[in-house]
Design a protein around this motif. Sequence first.
Motif, short mmCIF file in Angstrom:
data_model
loop_
_atom_site.label_atom_id
_atom_site.label_comp_id
_atom_site.label_asym_id
_atom_site.label_seq_id
_atom_site.Cartn_x
_atom_site.Cartn_y
_atom_site.Cartn_z
N GLY A 1 53.03 -6.88 21.17
CA GLY A 1 53.35 -6.42 22.45
C GLY A 1 54.85 -5.28 22.99
N LEU A 2 54.94 -5.08 21.85
CA LEU A 2 56.15 -3.71 21.54
C LEU A 2 55.66 -2.97 21.39
N GLY A 3 54.25 -2.22 21.17
CA GLY A 3 53.88 -1.16 20.45
C GLY A 3 53.53 -0.17 21.75
N GLU A 4 53.30 -0.26 22.78
CA GLU A 4 53.58 0.38 23.72
C GLU A 4 53.82 -0.27 25.68
N GLY A 5 53.84 0.41 26.21
CA GLY A 5 54.37 0.14 27.97
C GLY A 5 55.80 0.03 28.34
N PRO A 6 56.55 -0.73 29.24
CA PRO A 6 57.87 -0.45 29.28
C PRO A 6 58.67 -1.45 27.65
N ALA A 7 58.10 -2.34 27.31
CA ALA A 7 58.72 -3.04 25.88
C ALA A 7 58.53 -2.28 25.24
N ALA A 8 58.32 -1.27 24.09
CA ALA A 8 57.58 -0.59 23.52
C ALA A 8 58.59 -0.42 22.72
N VAL A 9 58.94 -0.80 21.53
CA VAL A 9 60.27 -0.11 20.65
C VAL A 9 60.24 1.23 20.81
N ARG A 10 61.42 1.64 20.17
CA ARG A 10 61.08 3.59 19.77
C ARG A 10 60.96 3.84 18.03
N GLU A 11 59.78 4.03 17.95
CA GLU A 11 59.26 4.34 16.56
C GLU A 11 60.36 5.60 16.03
N GLN A 12 61.07 5.01 14.94
CA GLN A 12 61.60 6.05 14.28
C GLN A 12 60.60 6.35 12.89
#
Length: 322
Positions: free
Chosen positions: A166-177
């Motif tokens: 549940g961390l791929g999109e939306g307000p909880a999404a991580v900032r992928e580098q």
Amino acid sequence: MTSRGPDRRRVVGGVLGAAALALAGCSAPSDPVRRLRLATGPPGGPYHAFGQALAQAVAAAGSGLEITPVSTAASVDNLRELSEGAVDLALSMADTAEDAALGHASFAHPVAVTALARIYVNYTHLLVPADGPVRSVDGLAGRPVAAGAVGSGVQVVAERILRAAGLGEGPAAVREQRLGLAESARALQAGAVDALFWSGGVPTPALAELARALPVRVLALDGHVGALRALHGPVYTAVTLPAGVYGLTEPVATVGVGNYLLARAGLPSSAVREVLRVVYGHWGDLLREVTAGARLEPRFAISTGRVPLHPGAVAYYRSVYG
């Protein structure tokens, strides 16, 4: 030992028979290829180490073949190079290889890719600083995370795990580098990211070096295996990072995915058979710098899922195992 022989012959024979039928129209020309380009991965990673070791073993075998390792971002890049004919051989994670064979995800159309062997299993690493605040995957919400270089298999598995969590999109999404292995390790040590993903053998030398400079915690990921298998099939399994690696005081369960040695479908069968003779003759040397304690056994090596075996590989396994 005697009782296992018939079982192995039945397994090998059945899989190889299916592969031969699937590739009946892809038989390679008879003229041998003497120089082969092998797409590997970034320096410091296991694909790079395997490629260098294989090139040396082929040269020492005096077979007349010559393998030139080509550094890349790894799996996705490697399969694109293979599809374009820029390389003859490639290493790839099983999930990416199946995507290519089926024309899914990063691949708009099916790639005419074949397998020589499933060579070892990757362990998904999710590392955070041991003294940091993150103690579970959920704790990564909104944080910067090194999630693999563009064109890498790490990028694929990291994105899938983050979506499952549940961390791929939306307000909880991580900032992928989008960072490679060496860059990811430097960024974690410098505090530029709060976690890094990696998929490779155990121990991965670059991460062992990082853990000596920065005590790390490895987050458990086995709870996401079921969701990954439901969405993407049995290429994903539950595996365990052993205590002792990276300073771990206890085992950590995570996501495993196989690695394939691949070839373009048109590669001559004679070249494939010679490569496999070297691989099986020197597997201990090839895997020494890749993953500790791994063995290359034919009954597992032929398990390449939806990626068909090359006709030359079919011929090799039949000649050796009946």
